[in-house]
Design a protein around this motif. Structure first.
Motif, PDB file in Angstrom:
ATOM      1  N   SER A  72       0.854  -1.190   0.000  1.00 19.51           N
ATOM      2  CA  SER A  72       0.000   0.000   0.000  1.00 19.51           C
ATOM      3  C   SER A  72       0.890   1.241   0.000  1.00 19.51           C
ATOM      4  N   LEU A  73       0.295   2.386  -0.322  1.00 22.11           N
ATOM      5  CA  LEU A  73       1.033   3.644  -0.358  1.00 22.11           C
ATOM      6  C   LEU A  73       0.508   4.596   0.700  1.00 22.11           C
ATOM      7  N   VAL A  74       1.425   5.267   1.405  1.00 22.21           N
ATOM      8  CA  VAL A  74       1.074   6.238   2.441  1.00 22.21           C
ATOM      9  C   VAL A  74       1.762   7.556   2.092  1.00 22.21           C
ATOM     10  N   THR A  75       0.974   8.621   1.989  1.00 19.78           N
ATOM     11  CA  THR A  75       1.529   9.948   1.729  1.00 19.78           C
ATOM     12  C   THR A  75       1.574  10.711   3.046  1.00 19.78           C
ATOM     13  N   LEU A  76       2.787  11.079   3.443  1.00 14.33           N
ATOM     14  CA  LEU A  76       3.008  11.777   4.703  1.00 14.33           C
ATOM     15  C   LEU A  76       2.689  13.268   4.563  1.00 14.33           C
ATOM     16  N   PRO A  77       2.380  13.946   5.670  1.00 10.32           N
ATOM     17  CA  PRO A  77       2.101  15.383   5.617  1.00 10.32           C
ATOM     18  C   PRO A  77       3.367  16.182   5.283  1.00 10.32           C
ATOM     19  N   PRO A  78       3.207  17.436   4.844  1.00  6.95           N
ATOM     20  CA  PRO A  78       4.365  18.267   4.478  1.00  6.95           C
ATOM     21  C   PRO A  78       5.402  18.380   5.596  1.00  6.95           C
ATOM     22  N   GLU A  79       4.968  18.368   6.841  1.00  2.00           N
ATOM     23  CA  GLU A  79       5.897  18.469   7.969  1.00  2.00           C
ATOM     24  C   GLU A  79       6.859  17.287   8.038  1.00  2.00           C
ATOM     25  N   PHE A  80       6.518  16.195   7.366  1.00  2.00           N
ATOM     26  CA  PHE A  80       7.373  15.007   7.307  1.00  2.00           C
ATOM     27  C   PHE A  80       7.871  14.769   5.880  1.00  2.00           C
ATOM     28  N   GLY A  81       7.920  15.830   5.096  1.00  2.00           N
ATOM     29  CA  GLY A  81       8.472  15.753   3.745  1.00  2.00           C
ATOM     30  C   GLY A  81       7.454  15.573   2.643  1.00  2.00           C
ATOM     31  N   GLY A  82       6.208  15.233   2.979  1.00  2.00           N
ATOM     32  CA  GLY A  82       5.160  15.091   1.974  1.00  2.00           C
ATOM     33  C   GLY A  82       5.388  13.956   0.992  1.00  2.00           C
ATOM     34  N   ARG A  83       6.301  13.072   1.299  1.00  2.00           N
ATOM     35  CA  ARG A  83       6.612  11.992   0.354  1.00  2.00           C
ATOM     36  C   ARG A  83       5.590  10.867   0.433  1.00  2.00           C
ATOM     37  N   THR A  84       5.518  10.095  -0.628  1.00  2.00           N
ATOM     38  CA  THR A  84       4.685   8.895  -0.646  1.00  2.00           C
ATOM     39  C   THR A  84       5.606   7.699  -0.462  1.00  2.00           C
ATOM     40  N   ALA A  85       5.295   6.873   0.529  1.00  2.00           N
ATOM     41  CA  ALA A  85       6.126   5.729   0.879  1.00  2.00           C
ATOM     42  C   ALA A  85       5.315   4.449   0.756  1.00  2.00           C
ATOM     43  N   GLU A  86       6.011   3.366   0.503  1.00  2.00           N
ATOM     44  CA  GLU A  86       5.362   2.057   0.405  1.00  2.00           C
ATOM     45  C   GLU A  86       5.360   1.371   1.771  1.00  2.00           C
ATOM     46  N   VAL A  87       4.278   0.674   2.059  1.00  2.00           N
ATOM     47  CA  VAL A  87       4.181  -0.105   3.297  1.00  2.00           C
ATOM     48  C   VAL A  87       5.000  -1.384   3.132  1.00  2.00           C
ATOM     49  N   LEU A  88       5.959  -1.574   4.041  1.00  2.00           N
ATOM     50  CA  LEU A  88       6.807  -2.767   4.026  1.00  2.00           C
ATOM     51  C   LEU A  88       6.227  -3.889   4.874  1.00  2.00           C
ATOM     52  N   ALA A  89       5.646  -3.516   6.009  1.00  2.00           N
ATOM     53  CA  ALA A  89       5.124  -4.501   6.965  1.00  2.00           C
ATOM     54  C   ALA A  89       4.053  -3.833   7.803  1.00  2.00           C
ATOM     55  N   GLU A  90       3.162  -4.644   8.365  1.00  2.00           N
ATOM     56  CA  GLU A  90       2.106  -4.118   9.241  1.00  2.00           C
ATOM     57  C   GLU A  90       1.958  -5.039  10.428  1.00  2.00           C
ATOM     58  N   GLN A  91       1.482  -4.451  11.550  1.00  2.00           N
ATOM     59  CA  GLN A  91       1.369  -5.243  12.765  1.00  2.00           C
ATOM     60  C   GLN A  91       0.300  -4.651  13.666  1.00  2.00           C
ATOM     61  N   LEU A  92      -0.474  -5.535  14.276  1.00  2.00           N
ATOM     62  CA  LEU A  92      -1.462  -5.149  15.273  1.00  2.00           C
ATOM     63  C   LEU A  92      -0.860  -5.435  16.639  1.00  2.00           C
ATOM     64  N   HIS A  93      -0.846  -4.438  17.520  1.00  2.00           N
ATOM     65  CA  HIS A  93      -0.230  -4.545  18.837  1.00  2.00           C
ATOM     66  C   HIS A  93      -1.337  -4.602  19.889  1.00  2.00           C
ATOM     67  N   HIS A  94      -1.483  -5.752  20.557  1.00  2.00           N
ATOM     68  CA  HIS A  94      -2.496  -5.927  21.600  1.00  2.00           C
ATOM     69  C   HIS A  94      -1.819  -6.419  22.866  1.00  2.00           C
ATOM     70  N   ASP A  95      -2.131  -5.753  23.959  1.00  5.61           N
ATOM     71  CA  ASP A  95      -1.659  -6.191  25.267  1.00  5.61           C
ATOM     72  C   ASP A  95      -2.869  -6.749  26.006  1.00  5.61           C
ATOM     73  N   GLY A  96      -2.957  -8.049  26.104  1.00  3.41           N
ATOM     74  CA  GLY A  96      -4.112  -8.683  26.728  1.00  3.41           C
ATOM     75  C   GLY A  96      -4.334  -8.286  28.169  1.00  3.41           C
ATOM     76  N   ALA A  97      -3.287  -7.848  28.853  1.00  2.00           N
ATOM     77  CA  ALA A  97      -3.415  -7.466  30.260  1.00  2.00           C
ATOM     78  C   ALA A  97      -3.857  -6.016  30.420  1.00  2.00           C
ATOM     79  N   GLY A  98      -3.856  -5.243  29.350  1.00  2.00           N
ATOM     80  CA  GLY A  98      -4.299  -3.861  29.424  1.00  2.00           C
ATOM     81  C   GLY A  98      -3.283  -2.891  30.002  1.00  2.00           C
ATOM     82  N   ARG A  99      -2.028  -3.312  30.098  1.00  2.00           N
ATOM     83  CA  ARG A  99      -0.997  -2.430  30.661  1.00  2.00           C
ATOM     84  C   ARG A  99      -0.537  -1.368  29.651  1.00  2.00           C
ATOM     85  N   THR A 100      -0.619  -1.694  28.375  1.00  2.00           N
ATOM     86  CA  THR A 100      -0.235  -0.732  27.340  1.00  2.00           C
ATOM     87  C   THR A 100      -1.393  -0.601  26.354  1.00  2.00           C
TER      88      THR A 100
END
Length: 109
Positions: A72-100
């Motif tokens: 997928s492609l993600v276009t960053l805001p001008p404050e971060f250069g406004g470039r379009t970057a490709e997604v290399l990897a994705e991850q869902l972060h779940h803490d079952g204990a609710g600490r984070t």
């Protein structure tokens, strides 16, 4: 229910999710705006094929965000250069204990 981390998701990015491969290369859906937290930091990540690649940034967002597949492609805001970057990897972060907090992230080229 309000997302307790809503104040973290400050930066609008445009996300064009990869929907397949066509005769002229990857095909992407119409871009949609997603509010995210951006971490501009170089690090090594594993690509879907198992190879090690260098990510230039990580974009984190609410855990309820629709999945953003690699390629997928993600276009960053001008404050971060406004470039379009490709997604290399994705991850869902779940803490079952609710600490984070739970969140979803994508690593970008």
């Amino acid at each position: 229910m309000t997302d307790p981390l809503a104040s973290w998701w400050r930066w609008p990015v445009l996300v064009a999710r990869k929907i397949g491969d066509g005769p002229y290369g990857p095909a992407h859906a119409t871009p949609v705006e997603v509010l995210v937290k951006i971490t501009a930091k170089r690090k090594k990540v594993l690509a879907p094929d198992g190879s090690e690649v260098i990510s230039e940034a990580r974009v984190s967002m609410a855990a309820s965000t629709e999945l953003i597949p690699p390629g997928s492609l993600v276009t960053l805001p001008p404050e971060f250069g406004g470039r379009t970057a490709e997604v290399l990897a994705e991850q869902l972060h779940h803490d079952g204990a609710g600490r984070t907090p739970n969140f979803y992230s994508v690593d970008l080229t």
